[in-house]
Enzyme design. Sequence first.
Site, mmCIF file in Angstrom:
data_model
loop_
_atom_site.group_PDB
_atom_site.id
_atom_site.type_symbol
_atom_site.label_atom_id
_atom_site.label_comp_id
_atom_site.label_asym_id
_atom_site.label_seq_id
_atom_site.Cartn_x
_atom_site.Cartn_y
_atom_site.Cartn_z
ATOM 1 C CE LYS A 209 -29.095 98.996 -27.410
ATOM 2 N NZ LYS A 209 -30.314 98.515 -26.227
ATOM 3 C CB SER A 412 -32.284 99.264 -23.319
ATOM 4 O OG SER A 412 -30.851 99.020 -23.885
#
Length: 624
Positions: A209, A412
């Site tokens: 991430k 996401s």
Amino acid sequence: MKKLLKFIFNIFKWAGKSVTILRNLIINLVFFGSIIILAAALMLSTKKVQEPVLTANTGLILSLAGQVVEEKENIDPFNDLFNEAMGVENPYQEILLQDILDAVNHAAIDSNISYLLLDMERLNGIGLPQMEAIGQALDNFKKSGKKVLAAEDYYRQDQYYLASYASEIILNPMGKVDLHGFGLYRLYFREALDRLKVNYHIFRVGTHKSAIEPLIRDDMSPEDKEQNNRLLAALWSDYTAKITSMRRLAADALDDYANHLPENLAQTGGDTARLALDKGLVDKLMTRVELEKYLNTLSERDEKGRGKTIKMKKYLTTFTRKYTEKENSNIGLIVAQGMILPGEQPPGTIGGDTLAKTIRKARQDKAIKAVVLRIDSGGGSAFASEIIRQELLALKDAGKKVVVSMGNTAASGGYWIASAADEIWASPTTITGSIGIFGAIPTFEGSLASLGVYGDGVGTTAISSGIGITRPLSDELEKTIQLSVEHGYNTFIDIVAEGRNMPPERVEELAGGRIYDGVQAKQLGLVDYNGGLEDAVRSAAKLAGIEKKYKAVYIRKPLTMKEKILQQFSSSLAALLPERHSDSVLSLIHRAIAPAREVLLLKDPHGVYARSLAADELARGAIR
């Protein structure tokens, strides 16, 4: 002395009166100007604008000016008047992908259109999936027996991809074809934040991430480098394969062109245009004068002796656009583009409440049997993403099928929403995945202390200090936020596992913030099929059992009365103003401050975000 003071007093007195008069004059001018503009708006809205007369043997100028989008942001038509008066050309205007496809597809069967000219000089942003869709439409246009021409002074990588579908590629003798490969480069701020004594509190799960890496590192992490290299290689491979196929070049022709540019240029004495011609990248070199003469031979001449042409904006007014007729429609098409934020949001941004209401509208419409959700988003608020997903589940519970069509990116929070669908379609070059969560909270107690400013106080509990940028986070609060982030991540995993019918352990292997292109996502089971919007619509009809007779229509948020008036005025104005004056000055400013704006807009109620900046960067920025 009294006379001097009186004289000075009179100067200030008359200066004050002059300022008052000037102020009142400006206010009155603005007031009466607004009345005139409003009156003009009403007149334009009731006056029928004369439709362009399309005659036989006309050339279509496919003007791709601005950023190609799935849904336009609201524009301010009053600023169009200002732009026109000031002679301002806005390079940050937007153009709908569907408008481009409609124009090309209709021109292919329009007997009045004899050829198509790509005008890409002011193309300012486009993703690979959008380029693929336009390329396919151009290829179909050529199959109708008509020419597609590309003629530019200079070709960037995105422009050249579209040009490769042309029957002829023409380049200015002083021009260049700029093919340098795809790259992803960022600025990193850890040392700068340390020097400014800014304390960034980072909360995340997963090593991939990378959205917060610029805040905590001075370089790209090995994990992010590995991931970005893999994706860039896949996108570049797709890009080069399409171009070499269309241009009938050797498979390694573009790699050789880019990797050995100095040696190749030496063979032409530094002449970039000649190099492009010798390497088979273009077909002809023409000056602007020569090009004009050549184009004049391709269509009927007007009274001035010039070849007849029509620009795309005007051409779109000569026929009914796709997905715009509600009568007999039974498939709803909903667009979700932009960052995902809580509450009501304008077009170009996905508002949790706004999109949920639009989905609810489709659920309550008895004529709609299936919904295709077109997603182009790198995510945003986890809370808003879940509000939207819950509404999609209610839509399915009502017996209606849900198919997701991914655009440039659906990562996401975008994938959080998509996972609820009965079926997911993605372009081979769509960027998706990025199953992960993060939180980032800056505090400036160190910065203030360096200036001699300190904070202090008392509270009734260990967390009563709350989150404030002028004081550090308490240990208890930090632990609370981290636990919230971890819970959000586990929720994300469970949501994907349920939606994709996968074991949570398998989803965990694919998660951690990892991103994928559409081909790899299909191989891993994150999407079902590779294809475009029309493929998704056909599949939705089949799932709903209406494949023999179906018709899709856009379902949008209902406009307010103010928005209806502005839209009508804007449409009328667009038909009257020259082609290049079609967007707002405010839009230009908005684009310029977009990076800072995105950070400021993040406002999830829990401070938890499912957002992939890398997906957006790879989808658009890497290809230019």
